[in-house]
Motif scaffolding. Structure first.
Motif, mmCIF file in Angstrom:
data_model
loop_
_atom_site.group_PDB
_atom_site.id
_atom_site.type_symbol
_atom_site.label_atom_id
_atom_site.label_comp_id
_atom_site.label_asym_id
_atom_site.label_seq_id
_atom_site.Cartn_x
_atom_site.Cartn_y
_atom_site.Cartn_z
ATOM 1 N N PHE A 195 4.480 2.562 -0.351
ATOM 2 C CA PHE A 195 3.318 2.529 0.549
ATOM 3 C C PHE A 195 3.757 2.313 1.993
ATOM 4 O O PHE A 195 3.184 2.911 2.916
ATOM 5 N N GLU A 196 4.763 1.484 2.197
ATOM 6 C CA GLU A 196 5.226 1.262 3.564
ATOM 7 C C GLU A 196 5.895 2.498 4.142
ATOM 8 O O GLU A 196 5.791 2.771 5.342
ATOM 9 N N SER A 197 6.565 3.270 3.294
ATOM 10 C CA SER A 197 7.258 4.463 3.790
ATOM 11 C C SER A 197 6.289 5.535 4.254
ATOM 12 O O SER A 197 6.598 6.314 5.158
ATOM 13 N N VAL A 198 5.094 5.589 3.640
ATOM 14 C CA VAL A 198 4.107 6.597 4.057
ATOM 15 C C VAL A 198 3.057 6.005 4.993
ATOM 16 O O VAL A 198 2.164 6.709 5.464
ATOM 17 N N ARG A 199 3.174 4.679 5.239
ATOM 18 C CA ARG A 199 2.274 3.979 6.183
ATOM 19 C C ARG A 199 0.808 4.172 5.814
ATOM 20 O O ARG A 199 -0.044 4.447 6.670
ATOM 21 N N ARG A 200 0.533 4.000 4.538
ATOM 22 C CA ARG A 200 -0.852 4.096 4.068
ATOM 23 C C ARG A 200 -1.203 2.815 3.335
ATOM 24 O O ARG A 200 -0.353 2.217 2.675
ATOM 25 N N PRO A 201 -2.463 2.375 3.432
ATOM 26 C CA PRO A 201 -2.868 1.155 2.726
ATOM 27 C C PRO A 201 -3.063 1.431 1.237
ATOM 28 O O PRO A 201 -3.327 2.560 0.828
ATOM 29 N N HIS A 202 -2.921 0.389 0.440
ATOM 30 C CA HIS A 202 -3.261 0.499 -0.975
ATOM 31 C C HIS A 202 -4.776 0.617 -1.096
ATOM 32 O O HIS A 202 -5.518 -0.041 -0.358
ATOM 33 N N PRO A 203 -5.291 1.460 -1.998
ATOM 34 C CA PRO A 203 -6.745 1.672 -2.066
ATOM 35 C C PRO A 203 -7.545 0.424 -2.403
ATOM 36 O O PRO A 203 -8.768 0.407 -2.174
ATOM 37 N N LEU A 204 -6.913 -0.626 -2.934
ATOM 38 C CA LEU A 204 -7.656 -1.841 -3.284
ATOM 39 C C LEU A 204 -7.301 -3.040 -2.419
ATOM 40 O O LEU A 204 -7.769 -4.145 -2.690
ATOM 41 N N GLN A 205 -6.497 -2.876 -1.377
ATOM 42 C CA GLN A 205 -6.061 -4.052 -0.623
ATOM 43 C C GLN A 205 -7.124 -4.574 0.331
ATOM 44 O O GLN A 205 -7.092 -5.748 0.703
ATOM 45 N N GLY A 206 -8.073 -3.740 0.728
ATOM 46 C CA GLY A 206 -9.120 -4.204 1.631
ATOM 47 C C GLY A 206 -8.543 -4.777 2.904
ATOM 48 O O GLY A 206 -7.725 -4.148 3.574
ATOM 49 N N ASP A 207 -8.928 -6.022 3.234
ATOM 50 C CA ASP A 207 -8.409 -6.692 4.428
ATOM 51 C C ASP A 207 -7.129 -7.481 4.134
ATOM 52 O O ASP A 207 -6.598 -8.141 5.030
ATOM 53 N N GLY A 208 -6.663 -7.411 2.870
ATOM 54 C CA GLY A 208 -5.472 -8.168 2.499
ATOM 55 C C GLY A 208 -4.205 -7.360 2.682
ATOM 56 O O GLY A 208 -4.140 -6.392 3.438
ATOM 57 N N ARG A 209 -3.168 -7.777 1.966
ATOM 58 C CA ARG A 209 -1.879 -7.115 2.044
ATOM 59 C C ARG A 209 -1.730 -6.087 0.928
ATOM 60 O O ARG A 209 -2.541 -6.039 0.003
ATOM 61 N N ILE A 210 -0.677 -5.275 1.020
ATOM 62 C CA ILE A 210 -0.417 -4.280 -0.017
ATOM 63 C C ILE A 210 -0.255 -4.958 -1.370
ATOM 64 O O ILE A 210 -0.778 -4.480 -2.385
ATOM 65 N N VAL A 211 0.456 -6.088 -1.400
ATOM 66 C CA VAL A 211 0.688 -6.784 -2.675
ATOM 67 C C VAL A 211 -0.621 -7.261 -3.288
ATOM 68 O O VAL A 211 -0.735 -7.354 -4.516
ATOM 69 N N ASP A 212 -1.615 -7.572 -2.456
ATOM 70 C CA ASP A 212 -2.915 -7.975 -2.984
ATOM 71 C C ASP A 212 -3.599 -6.804 -3.686
ATOM 72 O O ASP A 212 -4.194 -6.977 -4.759
ATOM 73 N N GLY A 213 -3.506 -5.633 -3.088
ATOM 74 C CA GLY A 213 -4.080 -4.452 -3.719
ATOM 75 C C GLY A 213 -3.385 -4.106 -5.026
ATOM 76 O O GLY A 213 -4.027 -3.724 -6.005
ATOM 77 N N ILE A 214 -2.051 -4.245 -5.048
ATOM 78 C CA ILE A 214 -1.291 -3.953 -6.263
ATOM 79 C C ILE A 214 -1.691 -4.915 -7.378
ATOM 80 O O ILE A 214 -1.889 -4.512 -8.533
#
Length: 314
Positions: free
Chosen positions: A129-148
């Protein structure tokens, strides 16, 4: 009251799956179904494209309530849609609430279905996700790990029901395709389709070329008055081209190169290749060479289409 020749159907939430006969009284063959799901960033799209290349009818991001109607349409296709793959994931947000019921409906109708679940480690997913600079679809206002973490919790039951789980943490695209081929290609050898395109350098390189071959070292039939009106499709021009020093050796050498490349493409899961063959105007030399090269590819079992991009230009 239904007659013995009418299709027996089960309805649930408006979805119907045919298990009987077609309107013409013919047996309705229920398509084989594969459901692709898993973690966002784990390779669902790559897995779907692999099945598409193997001849499956693929639909991405479909709500589960539409799976049964799709199977019904496939059953009515008179065998034209024998294998269907659908990608279901968290982009649909609420669809997992209905997925279990949809699967139960399919099971009740004896639909042969498999679930493929794409898994990956948190570290690999964060990196992707960091390599494509896109948010995780479930992270909302949190971090990528929160969405995962939210997605893992949502998919836990589906992962437990999966028929095939593929961990892509350490796999590249080619290795994932190889695993899908091993599971779904059966005894079929993955097909390679080639387009051999003649062109004129003065009109520009084909933008979709994977390989470019330059025939301008061969004397140009354009400067032979009796050959100028013809094209490389005419025997007179072809015979002239391949009577020139080095022409046959050039053809043999490139044919051998393409044989090696074709084998490598098959191993790497590449299904399509465009070979551009150029001369000055794309009318004589490149056309004749393209025809001969295509002939060689066909003899090696490569499905080949020949296109002469610039042959009709003045």
């Amino acid at each position: 009251m239904s007659t013995p020749h009418e299709s027996q159907e089960t309805e649930r939430d408006g979805a119907q799956v045919s298990t009987g006969t077609t309107d013409k009284g013919e047996s309705a063959a229920i398509p084989e179904l594969v459901i692709i799901s898993g973690m966002s960033g784990a390779g669902r799209s790559t897995a779907a494209k692999c099945l598409e290349d193997l001849g499956w009818f693929v639909v991405d991001n479909i709500p589960p309530e539409l799976i049964a109607p799709m199977v019904e349409l496939g059953a009515r296709s008179q065998g034209n849609v024998a294998r269907i793959a659908v990608v279901v994931d968290v982009r649909g947000r609420r669809f997992f609430a209905n997925l279990k019921e949809s699967l139960a409906t399919l099971d009740a109708q004896n639909v042969k279905r498999r679930i493929v679940f794409l898994e990956s480690s948190d570290e690999a997913l964060v990196r992707r996700f960091e390599s494509v600079r896109r948010p995780h679809p479930l992270q909302g206002d949190g971090r990528i790990v929160d969405g995962i973490a939210a997605e893992r919790d949502l998919l836990r039951e589906l992962r437990g029901d999966a028929d095939l789980v593929i961990d892509t943490s350490s796999l590249n695209v080619h290795e994932l395709r190889a695993k899908m081929d091993a599971q779904f290609a059966g005894e079929e050898v993955p097909e390679l389709r080639a387009t051999v395109m003649s062109f004129g350098f003065k009109y520009g390189l084909p933008v979709d070329a994977d390989m470019v071959i330059d025939c301008r070292f061969i004397p140009n039939p354009h400067w032979v008055p009796e050959l100028r009106p013809f094209t490389g499709l005419n025997d007179e021009v072809s015979n002239y081209v391949f009577s020139q020093p080095g022409s046959k050796e050039f053809l043999d050498g490139y044919a051998e190169l393409l044989r090696i490349v074709a084998e490598g493409y098959r191993r790497e899961g590449k299904r399509y290749v465009t070979i551009a063959v150029g001369c000055t105007g794309g009318k004589h030399r490149s056309v004749a060479m393209s025809e001969k090269l295509a002939h060689r590819l066909v003899s090696e079992g490569v499905e080949t289409v020949v296109v002469h991009r610039d042959m009709g230009r003045e």
